[in-house]
Design a protein around this motif. Structure first.
Motif, PDB file in Angstrom:
ATOM      1  N   ASP A  75     -15.300 -34.299  -3.483  1.00  0.00           N
ATOM      2  CA  ASP A  75     -15.574 -33.979  -2.088  1.00  0.00           C
ATOM      3  C   ASP A  75     -14.956 -32.622  -1.719  1.00  0.00           C
ATOM      4  N   ILE A  76     -15.790 -31.634  -1.488  1.00  0.00           N
ATOM      5  CA  ILE A  76     -15.309 -30.278  -1.235  1.00  0.00           C
ATOM      6  C   ILE A  76     -14.532 -30.181   0.083  1.00  0.00           C
ATOM      7  N   PRO A  77     -15.006 -30.792   1.192  1.00  0.00           N
ATOM      8  CA  PRO A  77     -14.198 -30.733   2.414  1.00  0.00           C
ATOM      9  C   PRO A  77     -12.821 -31.403   2.241  1.00  0.00           C
ATOM     10  N   LEU A  78     -12.741 -32.473   1.481  1.00  0.00           N
ATOM     11  CA  LEU A  78     -11.439 -33.091   1.216  1.00  0.00           C
ATOM     12  C   LEU A  78     -10.574 -32.135   0.403  1.00  0.00           C
ATOM     13  N   ALA A  79     -11.144 -31.493  -0.601  1.00  0.00           N
ATOM     14  CA  ALA A  79     -10.378 -30.529  -1.399  1.00  0.00           C
ATOM     15  C   ALA A  79      -9.824 -29.419  -0.508  1.00  0.00           C
ATOM     16  N   ASP A  80     -10.606 -28.969   0.456  1.00  0.00           N
ATOM     17  CA  ASP A  80     -10.151 -27.948   1.393  1.00  0.00           C
ATOM     18  C   ASP A  80      -8.950 -28.444   2.192  1.00  0.00           C
ATOM     19  N   ARG A  81      -9.013 -29.671   2.683  1.00  0.00           N
ATOM     20  CA  ARG A  81      -7.902 -30.239   3.453  1.00  0.00           C
ATOM     21  C   ARG A  81      -6.648 -30.383   2.589  1.00  0.00           C
ATOM     22  N   VAL A  82      -6.838 -30.777   1.341  1.00  0.00           N
ATOM     23  CA  VAL A  82      -5.716 -30.931   0.409  1.00  0.00           C
ATOM     24  C   VAL A  82      -5.040 -29.580   0.181  1.00  0.00           C
ATOM     25  N   LEU A  83      -5.830 -28.554  -0.070  1.00  0.00           N
ATOM     26  CA  LEU A  83      -5.272 -27.226  -0.303  1.00  0.00           C
ATOM     27  C   LEU A  83      -4.513 -26.723   0.927  1.00  0.00           C
ATOM     28  N   LYS A  84      -5.063 -26.952   2.109  1.00  0.00           N
ATOM     29  CA  LYS A  84      -4.401 -26.530   3.338  1.00  0.00           C
ATOM     30  C   LYS A  84      -3.075 -27.266   3.541  1.00  0.00           C
ATOM     31  N   ALA A  85      -2.965 -28.486   2.999  1.00  0.00           N
ATOM     32  CA  ALA A  85      -1.724 -29.268   3.109  1.00  0.00           C
ATOM     33  C   ALA A  85      -0.713 -28.889   2.026  1.00  0.00           C
ATOM     34  N   GLY A  86      -1.111 -27.995   1.120  1.00  0.00           N
ATOM     35  CA  GLY A  86      -0.205 -27.563   0.062  1.00  0.00           C
ATOM     36  C   GLY A  86      -0.362 -28.306  -1.245  1.00  0.00           C
ATOM     37  N   GLY A  87      -1.341 -29.215  -1.322  1.00  0.00           N
ATOM     38  CA  GLY A  87      -1.591 -29.965  -2.548  1.00  0.00           C
ATOM     39  C   GLY A  87      -2.554 -29.230  -3.469  1.00  0.00           C
ATOM     40  N   ALA A  88      -2.881 -29.889  -4.576  1.00  0.00           N
ATOM     41  CA  ALA A  88      -3.840 -29.356  -5.551  1.00  0.00           C
ATOM     42  C   ALA A  88      -5.009 -30.326  -5.646  1.00  0.00           C
ATOM     43  N   ALA A  89      -6.186 -29.799  -5.942  1.00  0.00           N
ATOM     44  CA  ALA A  89      -7.377 -30.642  -6.035  1.00  0.00           C
ATOM     45  C   ALA A  89      -8.189 -30.267  -7.263  1.00  0.00           C
ATOM     46  N   VAL A  90      -8.703 -31.299  -7.926  1.00  0.00           N
ATOM     47  CA  VAL A  90      -9.533 -31.097  -9.111  1.00  0.00           C
ATOM     48  C   VAL A  90     -10.698 -32.085  -9.053  1.00  0.00           C
ATOM     49  N   ALA A  91     -11.865 -31.613  -9.451  1.00  0.00           N
ATOM     50  CA  ALA A  91     -13.057 -32.460  -9.516  1.00  0.00           C
ATOM     51  C   ALA A  91     -13.089 -33.178 -10.864  1.00  0.00           C
ATOM     52  N   PRO A  92     -13.803 -34.298 -10.945  1.00  0.00           N
ATOM     53  CA  PRO A  92     -13.899 -35.031 -12.205  1.00  0.00           C
ATOM     54  C   PRO A  92     -14.471 -34.218 -13.372  1.00  0.00           C
ATOM     55  N   ASN A  93     -15.190 -33.133 -13.085  1.00  0.00           N
ATOM     56  CA  ASN A  93     -15.729 -32.305 -14.171  1.00  0.00           C
ATOM     57  C   ASN A  93     -14.739 -31.229 -14.619  1.00  0.00           C
ATOM     58  N   GLY A  94     -13.524 -31.233 -14.041  1.00  0.00           N
ATOM     59  CA  GLY A  94     -12.502 -30.276 -14.436  1.00  0.00           C
ATOM     60  C   GLY A  94     -12.442 -29.027 -13.579  1.00  0.00           C
ATOM     61  N   ARG A  95     -13.292 -28.935 -12.585  1.00  0.00           N
ATOM     62  CA  ARG A  95     -13.287 -27.780 -11.678  1.00  0.00           C
ATOM     63  C   ARG A  95     -12.045 -27.875 -10.780  1.00  0.00           C
ATOM     64  N   VAL A  96     -11.184 -26.891 -10.887  1.00  0.00           N
ATOM     65  CA  VAL A  96      -9.991 -26.843 -10.050  1.00  0.00           C
ATOM     66  C   VAL A  96     -10.325 -26.059  -8.793  1.00  0.00           C
ATOM     67  N   PHE A  97     -10.082 -26.664  -7.638  1.00  0.00           N
ATOM     68  CA  PHE A  97     -10.290 -25.984  -6.368  1.00  0.00           C
ATOM     69  C   PHE A  97      -9.033 -25.176  -6.050  1.00  0.00           C
ATOM     70  N   THR A  98      -9.217 -23.947  -5.607  1.00  0.00           N
ATOM     71  CA  THR A  98      -8.086 -23.095  -5.241  1.00  0.00           C
ATOM     72  C   THR A  98      -8.365 -22.479  -3.877  1.00  0.00           C
ATOM     73  N   LEU A  99      -7.335 -21.894  -3.281  1.00  0.00           N
ATOM     74  CA  LEU A  99      -7.524 -21.211  -2.002  1.00  0.00           C
ATOM     75  C   LEU A  99      -8.501 -20.047  -2.145  1.00  0.00           C
ATOM     76  N   ASP A 100      -8.587 -19.474  -3.342  1.00  0.00           N
ATOM     77  CA  ASP A 100      -9.506 -18.353  -3.582  1.00  0.00           C
ATOM     78  C   ASP A 100     -10.953 -18.796  -3.749  1.00  0.00           C
ATOM     79  N   THR A 101     -11.190 -20.045  -4.165  1.00  0.00           N
ATOM     80  CA  THR A 101     -12.556 -20.493  -4.457  1.00  0.00           C
ATOM     81  C   THR A 101     -13.108 -21.502  -3.459  1.00  0.00           C
ATOM     82  N   ILE A 102     -12.254 -22.080  -2.614  1.00  0.00           N
ATOM     83  CA  ILE A 102     -12.729 -23.163  -1.748  1.00  0.00           C
ATOM     84  C   ILE A 102     -13.726 -22.666  -0.704  1.00  0.00           C
TER      85      ILE A 102
END
Length: 158
Positions: A75-102
């Motif tokens: 879930d991309i919007p959830l990944a965005d919320r996680v990053l804003k909270a200071g956490g890290a997010a990764v998709a099941p396919n190995g895609r790491v969400f970052t502040l630069d890519t979200i």
């Protein structure tokens, strides 16, 4: 304070892999879903069943996630919320969400939703493959190691 792994578990194809990585690194794991699913019986893994409805599981995770925590989600919007909270997010396919890519991920998602609302047929995500599982394991392990540096373990008592 210890780092935590949260799994957005509805339709997550890599739960077993996430359990193994979390156990190897001593992470508490919350498996969040809209219905009961089987999880290993261990005090380190806690199943959380939330009410059915849009974003309820996402809200539960986002409200508890913070620095040093890792979230497994597609879930991309959830990944965005996680990053804003200071956490890290990764998709099941190995895609790491970052502040630069979200930002671009959110924009692509929005464009796809807009096209579908206009009746366009989009191809959807690629089928999940063994290579995705391998990329996920590598990415999750790296994020967990990094998270352990953010949240140091509690001091040992003599």
């Amino acid at each position: 304070m210890t780092a935590t792994l949260f799994i957005d578990a509805d339709a997550c194809p890599v739960k077993d892999e996430a359990y193994k990585v979390a156990a190897r690194h001593g992470f508490k794991t919350f498996v969040v879903s809209n219905s009961w699913i089987r999880v290993p019986l261990t005090p380190a893994i806690e199943q959380v069943v939330v009410d059915a409805g849009p974003d309820i599981a996402d809200d539960w995770i986002a409200e508890r996630c913070g620095p040093g925590d890792v979230v497994v989600t597609n879930d991309i919007p959830l990944a965005d919320r996680v990053l804003k909270a200071g956490g890290a997010a990764v998709a099941p396919n190995g895609r790491v969400f970052t502040l630069d890519t979200i930002g671009s991920a959110l924009a692509s998602r929005s464009i796809g939703e807009h096209l579908r609302s206009m009746g366009e047929v989009t191809k959807g995500p690629a089928a999940f493959a063994n290579a995705d599982r391998s990329r996920f394991l590598q990415a999750l392990d790296q994020l967990v190691v990094k998270a352990k540096r953010v949240v140091p373990p509690p001091p040992r008592r003599p």
